[in-house]
Design a protein around this motif. Structure first.
Motif, mmCIF file in Angstrom:
data_model
loop_
_atom_site.group_PDB
_atom_site.id
_atom_site.type_symbol
_atom_site.label_atom_id
_atom_site.label_comp_id
_atom_site.label_asym_id
_atom_site.label_seq_id
_atom_site.Cartn_x
_atom_site.Cartn_y
_atom_site.Cartn_z
ATOM 1 N N GLU A 1 0.850 -1.176 0.000
ATOM 2 C CA GLU A 1 0.000 0.000 0.000
ATOM 3 C C GLU A 1 0.889 1.230 0.000
ATOM 4 O O GLU A 1 1.396 1.630 1.034
ATOM 5 N N ALA A 2 1.075 1.794 -1.163
ATOM 6 C CA ALA A 2 1.945 2.955 -1.274
ATOM 7 C C ALA A 2 1.449 3.890 -2.351
ATOM 8 O O ALA A 2 0.791 3.478 -3.302
ATOM 9 N N GLY A 3 1.797 5.152 -2.182
ATOM 10 C CA GLY A 3 1.511 6.144 -3.203
ATOM 11 C C GLY A 3 0.059 6.180 -3.603
ATOM 12 O O GLY A 3 -0.840 6.126 -2.768
ATOM 13 N N GLU A 4 -0.169 6.267 -4.896
ATOM 14 C CA GLU A 4 -1.520 6.391 -5.422
ATOM 15 C C GLU A 4 -2.365 5.140 -5.173
ATOM 16 O O GLU A 4 -3.579 5.163 -5.318
ATOM 17 N N PHE A 5 -1.749 4.036 -4.752
ATOM 18 C CA PHE A 5 -2.470 2.791 -4.538
ATOM 19 C C PHE A 5 -2.909 2.602 -3.093
ATOM 20 O O PHE A 5 -3.597 1.641 -2.782
ATOM 21 N N ARG A 6 -2.504 3.500 -2.207
ATOM 22 C CA ARG A 6 -2.822 3.371 -0.783
ATOM 23 C C ARG A 6 -4.336 3.247 -0.595
ATOM 24 O O ARG A 6 -5.111 4.037 -1.098
ATOM 25 N N GLY A 7 -4.737 2.194 0.122
ATOM 26 C CA GLY A 7 -6.142 1.990 0.419
ATOM 27 C C GLY A 7 -6.943 1.328 -0.687
ATOM 28 O O GLY A 7 -8.152 1.176 -0.564
ATOM 29 N N LYS A 9 -7.261 -2.002 -3.569
ATOM 30 C CA LYS A 9 -6.769 -3.298 -4.034
ATOM 31 C C LYS A 9 -6.381 -3.134 -5.483
ATOM 32 O O LYS A 9 -7.163 -2.633 -6.299
ATOM 33 N N VAL A 10 -5.169 -3.536 -5.806
ATOM 34 C CA VAL A 10 -4.642 -3.357 -7.159
ATOM 35 C C VAL A 10 -4.017 -4.678 -7.599
ATOM 36 O O VAL A 10 -3.359 -5.355 -6.817
ATOM 37 N N SER A 11 -4.205 -5.016 -8.861
ATOM 38 C CA SER A 11 -3.624 -6.259 -9.366
ATOM 39 C C SER A 11 -2.123 -6.098 -9.566
ATOM 40 O O SER A 11 -1.606 -4.983 -9.722
ATOM 41 N N ASP A 14 -1.451 -4.298 -12.756
ATOM 42 C CA ASP A 14 -1.543 -2.836 -12.656
ATOM 43 C C ASP A 14 -0.289 -2.246 -12.028
ATOM 44 O O ASP A 14 0.214 -1.209 -12.461
ATOM 45 N N LEU A 15 0.216 -2.908 -10.999
ATOM 46 C CA LEU A 15 1.443 -2.426 -10.356
ATOM 47 C C LEU A 15 2.632 -2.496 -11.309
ATOM 48 O O LEU A 15 3.438 -1.578 -11.382
ATOM 49 N N LEU A 16 2.728 -3.617 -12.031
ATOM 50 C CA LEU A 16 3.831 -3.781 -12.987
ATOM 51 C C LEU A 16 3.819 -2.683 -14.049
ATOM 52 O O LEU A 16 4.867 -2.267 -14.525
ATOM 53 N N HIS A 17 2.641 -2.223 -14.420
ATOM 54 C CA HIS A 17 2.522 -1.215 -15.473
ATOM 55 C C HIS A 17 2.286 0.186 -14.925
ATOM 56 O O HIS A 17 1.872 1.075 -15.652
ATOM 57 N N SER A 18 2.590 0.362 -13.651
ATOM 58 C CA SER A 18 2.438 1.689 -13.048
ATOM 59 C C SER A 18 3.698 2.509 -13.293
ATOM 60 O O SER A 18 4.729 1.990 -13.736
ATOM 61 N N ARG A 19 3.618 3.772 -12.956
ATOM 62 C CA ARG A 19 4.762 4.671 -13.144
ATOM 63 C C ARG A 19 5.913 4.344 -12.202
ATOM 64 O O ARG A 19 7.030 4.812 -12.381
ATOM 65 N N TYR A 20 5.644 3.516 -11.205
ATOM 66 C CA TYR A 20 6.678 3.162 -10.233
ATOM 67 C C TYR A 20 7.660 2.119 -10.754
ATOM 68 O O TYR A 20 8.760 1.991 -10.236
ATOM 69 N N ILE A 21 7.263 1.356 -11.745
ATOM 70 C CA ILE A 21 8.115 0.282 -12.272
ATOM 71 C C ILE A 21 8.623 0.687 -13.651
ATOM 72 O O ILE A 21 7.867 0.721 -14.619
ATOM 73 N N PRO A 22 9.923 0.980 -13.754
ATOM 74 C CA PRO A 22 10.474 1.332 -15.074
ATOM 75 C C PRO A 22 10.321 0.162 -16.056
ATOM 76 O O PRO A 22 10.336 -1.003 -15.664
ATOM 77 N N VAL A 46 9.045 -8.382 -5.083
ATOM 78 C CA VAL A 46 9.928 -7.415 -5.738
ATOM 79 C C VAL A 46 9.141 -6.167 -6.147
ATOM 80 O O VAL A 46 9.551 -5.037 -5.886
ATOM 81 N N VAL A 47 7.987 -6.387 -6.777
ATOM 82 C CA VAL A 47 7.165 -5.263 -7.229
ATOM 83 C C VAL A 47 6.706 -4.430 -6.034
ATOM 84 O O VAL A 47 6.775 -3.201 -6.050
ATOM 85 N N SER A 48 6.271 -5.094 -4.991
ATOM 86 C CA SER A 48 5.824 -4.387 -3.787
ATOM 87 C C SER A 48 6.943 -3.539 -3.197
ATOM 88 O O SER A 48 6.732 -2.381 -2.819
#
Length: 83
Positions: A1-7, A9-11, A14-22, A46-48
């Motif tokens: 639970e971090a950043g824009e995903f806090r609170g 549930k995200v797949s 979605d996390l892999l394709h977020s701005r957080y993962i180059p 790793v993604v988390s």
């Protein structure tokens, strides 16, 4: 639970394709998973970790002005005239 995903549930997708993962990291993680070198649980961890660290780094940085930081222009060197 971090950043824009806090609170929320995200797949993992979605996390892999977020701005957080180059993109380079995303490709490497997927290749390692497809090759059987990483389990799904390892990819999740790793993604988390990447998302959590990236979000923490964003919070630690002061917000820059909308147009970005403004620096004073440097004075150009003056040519020396002497013969």
């Amino acid at each position: 639970e971090a950043g824009e995903f806090r609170g929320h549930k995200v797949s993992l997708w979605d996390l892999l394709h977020s701005r957080y993962i180059p993109e380079e990291n995303r490709k490497e993680l997927l290749e390692l998973y497809e090759a059987g070198e990483l389990t799904l649980e390892q990819v999740k961890n790793v993604v988390s970790t990447i998302v959590t660290r990236a979000a923490a780094a964003e919070r630690a940085e002061p917000a820059a002005p909308e147009n970005g930081p403004r620096a004073e222009p440097e004075a150009e060197p003056t040519p020396l005239h002497g013969d």
